[in-house]
Design an enzyme around this catalytic site. Structure first.
Site, PDB file in Angstrom:
ATOM      1  N   SER A 101     -24.071 -17.674  -5.715  1.00  0.00           N
ATOM      2  CA  SER A 101     -24.982 -18.366  -6.628  1.00  0.00           C
ATOM      3  C   SER A 101     -25.853 -19.359  -5.853  1.00  0.00           C
ATOM      4  O   SER A 101     -26.574 -18.966  -4.936  1.00  0.00           O
ATOM      5  CB  SER A 101     -24.169 -19.043  -7.731  1.00  0.00           C
ATOM      6  N   HIS A 253     -20.713 -13.002 -13.372  1.00  0.00           N
ATOM      7  CA  HIS A 253     -21.260 -13.830 -12.300  1.00  0.00           C
ATOM      8  C   HIS A 253     -20.233 -14.110 -11.201  1.00  0.00           C
ATOM      9  O   HIS A 253     -20.585 -14.193 -10.030  1.00  0.00           O
ATOM     10  CB  HIS A 253     -21.775 -15.142 -12.895  1.00  0.00           C
TER      11      HIS A 253
END
Length: 273
Positions: A101, A253
């Site tokens: 991320s 994610h």
């Protein structure tokens, strides 16, 4: 040093930085977590990577067990320079960098700054193409009591809600996840460090800047990522000159949590190519 996971608190640039590490004379890999996260992001893949790598996992200033500094300059470039100093502390060269991320942008900044010392990049659901904070928000952050507003905003959403957003398979969420993600945000200076990140974050690297990074790069993505959608990965793989992408169905994610065996295998095999 013993061939097992250890931890230390380093003082780098007058900020206390928590690191977990395994030093075993094997090729080095750095693990960099994302926004409002910590080294716990990699808790499932570290044991799998130990057989092939020396490992250093870092809690970035402002997150995890590291200091929630009210003086550190929280830009991506400065984060990158801090990680480089940690690499130097551990004597790491020819390093593979795994960034998740926001950590992906920091990894890209490191490759931009010291390309000769970075062997491979692994960008797991990396952020991309985000602009810097708008001026009104930055100016507002200097107002009295703005930290109280941020604290209220943080507390308005439960950790469990946030975890549901980053997992595709909700059954993977454990009490350990809740504890590890909740603990740092309860610290007194967390809202203040978050405000400084809001002020200092310079935005993600542009397509032009990405085009200058020739480091071999593997992007790893969950096809059901609701935080950084797959279209970002597809754009990054086009802008980076030496990149490819691997995706996983029914994965969110936190790819390293939902696909630890696959992710660790990809890192080990791609690093040898």
């Amino acid at each position: 040093m013993k061939d097992k996971l250890s931890s230390t608190m380093l003082n780098i640039d007058n900020v206390k930085v928590y690191c977990e590490y395994v030093c075993n004379e094997k090729p080095p890999v750095i693990l960099i977590h994302g926004f409002v996260s910590s080294t716990y992001t990699f808790n499932k893949i570290i044991p799998l990577l130990e057989k092939d790598f020396s490992i250093v996992a870092i809690d970035l200033p402002g997150f995890g067990r590291s200091e929630k500094s009210t003086s550190f300059f929280y830009s991506y470039e400065n984060y990158a320079r801090l990680v480089i100093k940690i690499m130097d502390y551990f004597g790491m060269d020819g390093v593979c960098i795994v960034g998740h991320s926001m950590g992906g942008q920091i990894a890209l900044n490191i490759a931009k700054l010291i390309p000769d010392k970075v062997k491979k990049l692994f960008l797991i659901a990396s952020s991309g193409y985000l602009k810097s904070s708008n001026r009104l928000l930055v100016y507002s952050s200097y107002l009295p009591f703005f930290s109280l507003y941020v604290k209220r905003a943080i507390n308005s959403r439960s950790v469990m809600d946030s975890l549901r957003n980053v997992f595709y398979n909700q059954s993977y969420i454990t009490a350990d996840h809740i504890r590890e993600f909740e603990r740092p945000i309860k610290e007194k200076n967390f809202p203040k460090s978050l405000i400084r990140l809001l002020r200092h974050r310079e935005g993600d690297l542009s397509s032009y800047e990405l085009g200058k990074i020739n480091t071999p790069t593997l992007l790893i993505w969950g096809e059901d990522d609701r935080v950084v959608p797959l279209r970002i990965g597809k754009r990054l793989v086009q802008d980076l000159p030496n990149a490819e992408i691997i995706t996983f169905k029914e994965t969110g994610h936190l790819v390293s949590e939902e696909r630890p065996n696959e992710v660790s295998t990809l890192i080990s095999s791609y690093s040898k190519g």
